[in-house]
Design an enzyme around this catalytic site. Structure first.
Site, short mmCIF file in Angstrom:
data_model
loop_
_atom_site.label_atom_id
_atom_site.label_comp_id
_atom_site.label_asym_id
_atom_site.label_seq_id
_atom_site.Cartn_x
_atom_site.Cartn_y
_atom_site.Cartn_z
N LYS A 176 -2.07 2.10 -5.24
CA LYS A 176 -1.51 2.86 -6.37
C LYS A 176 -1.92 4.32 -6.29
O LYS A 176 -1.11 5.21 -6.57
CB LYS A 176 -1.98 2.26 -7.70
CG LYS A 176 -1.33 0.94 -8.05
CD LYS A 176 0.07 1.14 -8.62
CE LYS A 176 0.97 -0.06 -8.43
NZ LYS A 176 0.45 -1.29 -9.05
N LYS A 180 12.24 -12.74 2.13
CA LYS A 180 11.79 -13.04 0.78
C LYS A 180 12.61 -12.29 -0.26
O LYS A 180 13.00 -11.15 -0.05
CB LYS A 180 10.32 -12.62 0.70
CG LYS A 180 9.65 -12.80 -0.60
CD LYS A 180 8.20 -12.34 -0.53
CE LYS A 180 7.69 -12.09 -1.93
NZ LYS A 180 7.11 -10.78 -2.13
N LYS A 217 11.35 -7.88 -5.97
CA LYS A 217 11.80 -6.67 -6.64
C LYS A 217 11.73 -5.48 -5.71
O LYS A 217 12.66 -4.68 -5.62
CB LYS A 217 10.94 -6.42 -7.88
CG LYS A 217 11.60 -5.51 -8.89
CD LYS A 217 10.75 -5.33 -10.12
CE LYS A 217 9.68 -4.31 -9.85
NZ LYS A 217 8.96 -3.77 -10.97
#
Ligand code: TRP
Length: 332
Positions: free
Chosen positions: A114, A197, A200
């Site tokens: 992040k 897969k 999102k």
């Protein structure tokens, strides 16, 4: 009556329920409802570390709550709540922070990730994300946490905090949470772009809320290959993926029929895709319709939130009180 083991899980307050979640985490949550003392919450505090947009956040919490309930999470059978409706979590978090070290927090993979992705907003909440998550879990004295691979490190940290706390205060207050492994083969929903897969971040999702047209369009665009020219040839990855879908959502006879048509080279991908799209819709359409009803019902949603928070605050409040006592925060 025997006490059931406690299961706790948090649901990210961003994004929508897609087929991958539906056949993965959600199926797990629903399966556990009867055999465990389940507590599920929408992690809205955690979302603020990356997306501090008030109206977006509130709308996301609402839609996710409605989606999960529409898809089978039952607020009567388990404690369904919104993280921020239980302020006890904040106190637990504050107390737990005193036993979390900067060095270990900085080393967390998700934190480093992040920090790289949002260099202008490396806030303290990002750093202490694992402590808040540990507080979510430990305040319940949860036995099991069903988590995906990406959350295993966080769970490991929660276990470390628990052990450290018990050792430091010479107590057995903290319960060490374990990862819950679902029984049976996990269902891994593939992407329709030929990738392994559905996810999102892969941008290849079929959402439970997609309307009929969208679902059909997405399947029409699914990657395939040339039609086979040799009988019984090996399938490539994208075609295998479509057959995986077919097996999951369609009747066995239908599957056998398409497989035979693959093997004798008469297969038409257009038909295959339409078949899957229609059978996927048989699963998602009723959920979407329920979702729309629930989403619009402010009174019901608030009732669920209040009921969940009330139940959770009662059990968690006792645990926080015990923690305070252990740490020396009490009346003279
Ligand atoms: N971090 C989890 C995720 O991103 C969400 C979460 C927050 C959670 N608190 C939790 C999951 C406690 C399990 C237990 O998916």
């Amino acid at each position: 009556m025997d006490k059931k083991p406690i299961v706790l899980s948090g649901i990210r307050a961003t994004g929508h329920l897609h087929l991958g979640n539906y056949y993965g985490a959600l199926r797990n949550f629903v399966d556990m409802q009867n055999d465990y003392d389940c507590r599920y919450f929408i992690a809205d505090y955690h979302s603020l570390t990356t997306q501090p947009d008030p109206s977006l956040l509130n709308g996301n919490v609402r839609s996710i709550l409605a989606e999960y309930i529409a898809a089978g999470m039952d607020p009567e059978k388990c404690m369904v709540y919104v993280q921020s409706d239980v302020p006890e979590t904040c106190e637990f978090f504050t107390l737990l922070n005193m036993h979390a070290y900067l060095g270990e927090l900085e080393k967390t993979v998700a934190f480093k990730d992040k920090a790289r992705k949002q260099p202008n907003n490396v806030n303290a909440g990002l750093l202490t994300y694992p402590v808040l998550m540990a507080a979510d879990i430990l305040q319940h004295k949860a036995n099991f946490v069903p988590v995906g691979k990406d959350q295993l490190q966080h769970l490991e940290m929660a276990r470390n905090f628990a052990v450290r706390f018990n050792h430091f205060y010479k107590t057995d207050f903290m319960v060490e949470p374990r990862a819950y492994e679902a029984k049976g083969e996990p269902i891994k929903i593939p992407g329709l772009d030929g990738s392994g897969k559905m996810g999102k971040s892969e941008g290849n999702c079929i959402y439970i809320n997609d309307d009929d047209k969208t679902v059909i369009k997405k399947f029409k665009k699914a990657v395939t290959d040339m039609t086979p020219t040799e009988p019984n040839s090996e399938m490539n990855e994208p075609v295998k993926n479509l057959f995986y879908f077919l097996k999951l959502v369609s009747a066995p006879e239908v599957y056998d029929q398409f497989l035979a048509s693959w093997n004798d080279c008469s297969i038409r991908y257009g038909d295959l895709k339409m078949q899957i799209a229609e059978d996927v819709l048989k699963v998602t359409r009723p959920i979407r319709e329920r979702y729309e009803e629930i989403y619009a019902d402010t009174e019901y949603l608030n009732k669920v939130r209040r009921m969940g928070a009330e139940k959770v605050r009662e059990v968690v409040g006792k645990n926080v009180e015990e923690m305070r006592q252990i740490m020396g925060i009490k009346m003279f």
